[in-house]
Enzyme design. Sequence first.
Site, PDB file in Angstrom:
ATOM      1  N   ASN A  16      -2.167  13.274  -4.025  1.00 10.28           N
ATOM      2  CA  ASN A  16      -2.907  14.060  -4.739  1.00 10.28           C
ATOM      3  C   ASN A  16      -3.738  14.640  -4.836  1.00 10.28           C
ATOM      4  O   ASN A  16      -3.947  15.424  -5.338  1.00 10.28           O
ATOM      5  CB  ASN A  16      -4.178  12.963  -5.260  1.00 10.28           C
ATOM      6  CG  ASN A  16      -4.306  11.225  -6.045  1.00 10.28           C
ATOM      7  OD1 ASN A  16      -2.976  11.440  -6.846  1.00 10.28           O
ATOM      8  ND2 ASN A  16      -4.703  10.445  -5.700  1.00 10.28           N
ATOM      9  N   ASP A  74      -0.748   9.330 -10.863  1.00 11.89           N
ATOM     10  CA  ASP A  74      -1.651   8.379 -11.552  1.00 11.89           C
ATOM     11  C   ASP A  74       0.097   7.947 -12.295  1.00 11.89           C
ATOM     12  O   ASP A  74       0.821   7.105 -12.079  1.00 11.89           O
ATOM     13  CB  ASP A  74      -1.703   8.613 -12.768  1.00 11.89           C
ATOM     14  CG  ASP A  74      -3.522   8.910 -12.682  1.00 11.89           C
ATOM     15  OD1 ASP A  74      -3.295   8.687 -11.414  1.00 11.89           O
ATOM     16  OD2 ASP A  74      -4.339   9.627 -13.313  1.00 11.89           O
ATOM     17  N   GLU A  77      -4.351   2.470  -4.462  1.00 12.55           N
ATOM     18  CA  GLU A  77      -2.759   2.553  -4.499  1.00 12.55           C
ATOM     19  C   GLU A  77      -2.420   0.910  -4.195  1.00 12.55           C
ATOM     20  O   GLU A  77      -1.127   0.948  -3.498  1.00 12.55           O
ATOM     21  CB  GLU A  77      -2.595   3.298  -3.335  1.00 12.55           C
ATOM     22  CG  GLU A  77      -2.422   3.595  -1.950  1.00 12.55           C
ATOM     23  CD  GLU A  77      -4.222   4.181  -1.892  1.00 12.55           C
ATOM     24  OE1 GLU A  77      -4.679   4.063  -0.485  1.00 12.55           O
ATOM     25  OE2 GLU A  77      -4.474   3.805  -2.421  1.00 12.55           O
ATOM     26  N   HIS A 114      -4.321  14.956  -9.285  1.00 10.78           N
ATOM     27  CA  HIS A 114      -3.997  13.326  -9.748  1.00 10.78           C
ATOM     28  C   HIS A 114      -3.013  13.021 -11.002  1.00 10.78           C
ATOM     29  O   HIS A 114      -2.936  11.844 -10.940  1.00 10.78           O
ATOM     30  CB  HIS A 114      -5.465  13.006 -10.457  1.00 10.78           C
ATOM     31  CG  HIS A 114      -6.561  13.280  -9.282  1.00 10.78           C
ATOM     32  ND1 HIS A 114      -7.184  11.967  -7.987  1.00 10.78           N
ATOM     33  CD2 HIS A 114      -7.361  14.181  -8.566  1.00 10.78           C
ATOM     34  CE1 HIS A 114      -7.548  12.368  -7.479  1.00 10.78           C
ATOM     35  NE2 HIS A 114      -7.827  13.538  -7.202  1.00 10.78           N
ATOM     36  N   ASP A 157       0.861  -1.165   0.060  1.00 11.90           N
ATOM     37  CA  ASP A 157       0.022   0.083   0.272  1.00 11.90           C
ATOM     38  C   ASP A 157       0.772   0.957  -0.371  1.00 11.90           C
ATOM     39  O   ASP A 157       2.512   1.480   1.072  1.00 11.90           O
ATOM     40  CB  ASP A 157      -0.632  -0.031   1.116  1.00 11.90           C
ATOM     41  CG  ASP A 157      -2.208   1.209   0.842  1.00 11.90           C
ATOM     42  OD1 ASP A 157      -3.264   0.988   0.881  1.00 11.90           O
ATOM     43  OD2 ASP A 157      -1.560   2.089   1.494  1.00 11.90           O
TER      44      ASP A 157
END
Length: 222
Positions: free
Chosen positions: A185, A194, A220, A190, A177
């Site tokens: 973010n 990404d 994630e 975002h 994780d």
Amino acid sequence: PSNLLMFWALFRYHLFEVAPIARALLVERMRDGVIVLDRRHRIIDFNPAAREILGLSETASTGRYISRVLPSLHTFILHLTETPNARAGLSLDVMGMPSRFETSATPLFDSLGGLTGHLVILRDVTEQKRTEDKLHHLAITDYLTDVLNRRAFFEMAVPEFERSKRYHHPLAFLLIDVDNFKKVNDTYGHLVGDQVLENMARTCQQALREVDTLARYGGEEF
């Protein structure tokens, strides 16, 4: 299937003898490769498509046993001819390009029902298979990180887990994780988020062994 029935009728009832133009239109110009074998597996006839696909020579191939002309395909075609109306996939290099064919063999009989030979057809399905492979890849791949998606992971993991229990083999799952991903973010947007996930996937893949599998579990999590 309709083409196969037409070819069978033409050879079965000797229609080529009374209508040679049909042969030119239906066989000579078709894209599927057609090979006619006698009952001893000698090559009796073939069309231009088969000549191009298999590299056959009119003078050097006609009348010879297929085992001599195409030794690498002999066992494959022998299996087809021994199984009524069999079909099988075949991969070949045609003019230096990898191609895939759906190959079938249909027995030919005389008027008394005796076996006279086989009609072998090679249908080029290269583009169809490429499309199928692409769709399959899209169905099992995470669009962002290009690793397996959650659905593909479970389809692979469940049978692996059952196999591990059955044969008492060790099996390990590691859930990764990305810490503070929401903060990334919220702070950088975002698009940067990404990029973090893409880099995370690449980093994990570089650490994988050949027997390991990586998937995006969700968000994630990998």
